[in-house]
Motif scaffolding. Sequence first.
Motif, short mmCIF file in Angstrom:
data_model
loop_
_atom_site.label_atom_id
_atom_site.label_comp_id
_atom_site.label_asym_id
_atom_site.label_seq_id
_atom_site.Cartn_x
_atom_site.Cartn_y
_atom_site.Cartn_z
N TYR A 114 106.64 -20.84 2.57
CA TYR A 114 105.59 -20.11 3.30
C TYR A 114 104.18 -20.57 2.94
CZ TYR A 114 106.27 -17.74 -1.18
OH TYR A 114 106.46 -17.49 -2.51
N ARG A 166 103.38 -12.00 -8.03
CA ARG A 166 104.15 -11.30 -6.99
C ARG A 166 105.61 -11.71 -7.08
NH1 ARG A 166 100.88 -11.43 -1.35
NH2 ARG A 166 99.01 -10.29 -1.97
N GLU A 206 107.56 -11.48 -4.59
CA GLU A 206 107.74 -12.02 -3.22
C GLU A 206 108.84 -11.33 -2.41
OE1 GLU A 206 105.20 -13.59 -2.65
OE2 GLU A 206 104.66 -14.86 -4.33
N PRO A 214 100.20 -8.99 4.60
CA PRO A 214 101.08 -9.55 5.63
C PRO A 214 101.33 -11.04 5.41
CG PRO A 214 98.85 -9.28 6.47
CD PRO A 214 98.86 -8.65 5.11
N ILE A 252 101.36 -14.62 6.79
CA ILE A 252 100.63 -15.29 7.88
C ILE A 252 101.08 -16.76 7.88
CG2 ILE A 252 98.35 -15.88 8.82
CD1 ILE A 252 97.18 -13.60 7.11
N1 5AD Z 1 100.92 -15.60 4.04
C1 5AD Z 1 100.58 -14.53 3.30
N2 5AD Z 1 100.57 -14.53 1.96
C2 5AD Z 1 100.92 -15.67 1.34
N3 5AD Z 1 101.02 -15.97 0.04
C3 5AD Z 1 101.39 -17.27 -0.05
N4 5AD Z 1 101.54 -17.81 1.16
C4 5AD Z 1 101.26 -16.84 2.06
C5 5AD Z 1 101.25 -16.77 3.47
N5 5AD Z 1 101.58 -17.82 4.23
C6 5AD Z 1 100.86 -14.98 -1.02
C7 5AD Z 1 102.09 -14.97 -1.92
C8 5AD Z 1 101.50 -15.35 -3.27
C9 5AD Z 1 100.06 -14.95 -3.14
C10 5AD Z 1 99.12 -15.62 -4.08
O1 5AD Z 1 99.74 -15.26 -1.81
O2 5AD Z 1 102.62 -13.65 -1.97
O3 5AD Z 1 102.13 -14.73 -4.35
#
Ligand code: 5AD
Length: 349
Positions: free
Chosen positions: A68, A160, A162, A231, A233
């Motif tokens: 992600y 996190r 996750e 959220p 994204i």
């Molecule tokens: N969208 C939203 N949150 C994200 N993170 C990483 N990629 C994305 C994304 N595409 C969040 C993860 C990470 C934090 C630093 O940012 O939860 O732990």
Amino acid sequence: MKDLVLQLEQNHFLTDEEFKLLLEDESDEVLSFLNERAAYVSKKTYGNKVYIRGLIEFTNYCRNDCYYCGIRRSNCNAERYRLTDEQILDCCETGYKLGFRTFVLQGGEDGFFSDEKIVGIIKKIKEIYPDCAVTLSIGERTHDSYKAFFAAGADRYLLRHETADSEHYRQLHPGNLSLENRMQCLYDLKKIGYQVGCGFMVGSPYQTTESIIKDLKFVKELKPHMVGIGPFIPHSSTPFKDYKQGGLKLTLRLLSIIRLMLPNVLLPATTALGTIDSEGREKGILAGANVVMPNLSPKNVRKKYLLYDNKICTGDEAAECILCMKRRMQSMGYEVVVSRGDYKEINGE
Ligand code: 5AD
Ligand code: FES
């Protein structure tokens, strides 16, 4: 359904079936009620105060390849950067003058920043700003590394989880990463004495109501001091580029549920929430959040720390950003406060 909200407020927990009902409910009336109760509970502990954390994104190099994330190793489109110690200290100086008393050092899992380097940075910040809290958000490290950072003066750690569903975890990450290790890190951090933050993305690909219920149960079990949720994204240079973003309402619903589960938790209204809705962070505060994390990174690197597309505040100076944030919070009757903003214990919890 409102009964369930009141029950959650009283008992700080629900059964799986009850959580499912509340999570899948779609009425705006119930959502408003949930948000109101959560904001009320937040006010009982923290008043109308919103805490600020200065976020310093000091490296976007990362050894990991989470599907992600925009700074994943395989994204060759990402322009990589690292801040020097001096640049990091400059950010702290700017931040301190603007009233920040917590600095969050966030970065990818970058091997360049050895334990010694991180320890050195923590010690320097603590020496110059003994009245400030240092929060680390630099991913999975060994128990010994976490101990060394704590001994050097780090106060808090954000990691996190996750998703608390191991099957879902495997759908979001390559095989070398495991939920088990992630959770172990969180328990280690807590045992060492950090104020710890876990969290998860809302609406990430393959997330189900069942996996969210697992997140809620994990949060309840870990009893973190902070919970970061925002959220999902999509980022255009990741395998998840075509997945849809997480919903505003589900994020607000979850912020409120977490507030009612852990009445004194520190709960940020995240940048991702502000990205999917121009008043997302305000709505987050009105749903029970009590922390915002304006960006203190130097302006020339901000556009490079892109975990997802369309991230807000990447063109603003720190000073503009904090003023904007103060105005936004004041507009709702909340006040941004200058303090470390520590977790408040209630009845020993
Ligand atoms: N969208 C939203 N949150 C994200 N993170 C990483 N990629 C994305 C994304 N595409 C969040 C993860 C990470 C934090 C630093 O940012 O939860 O732990
Ligand atoms: Fe960053 Fe508004 S909070 S510009």
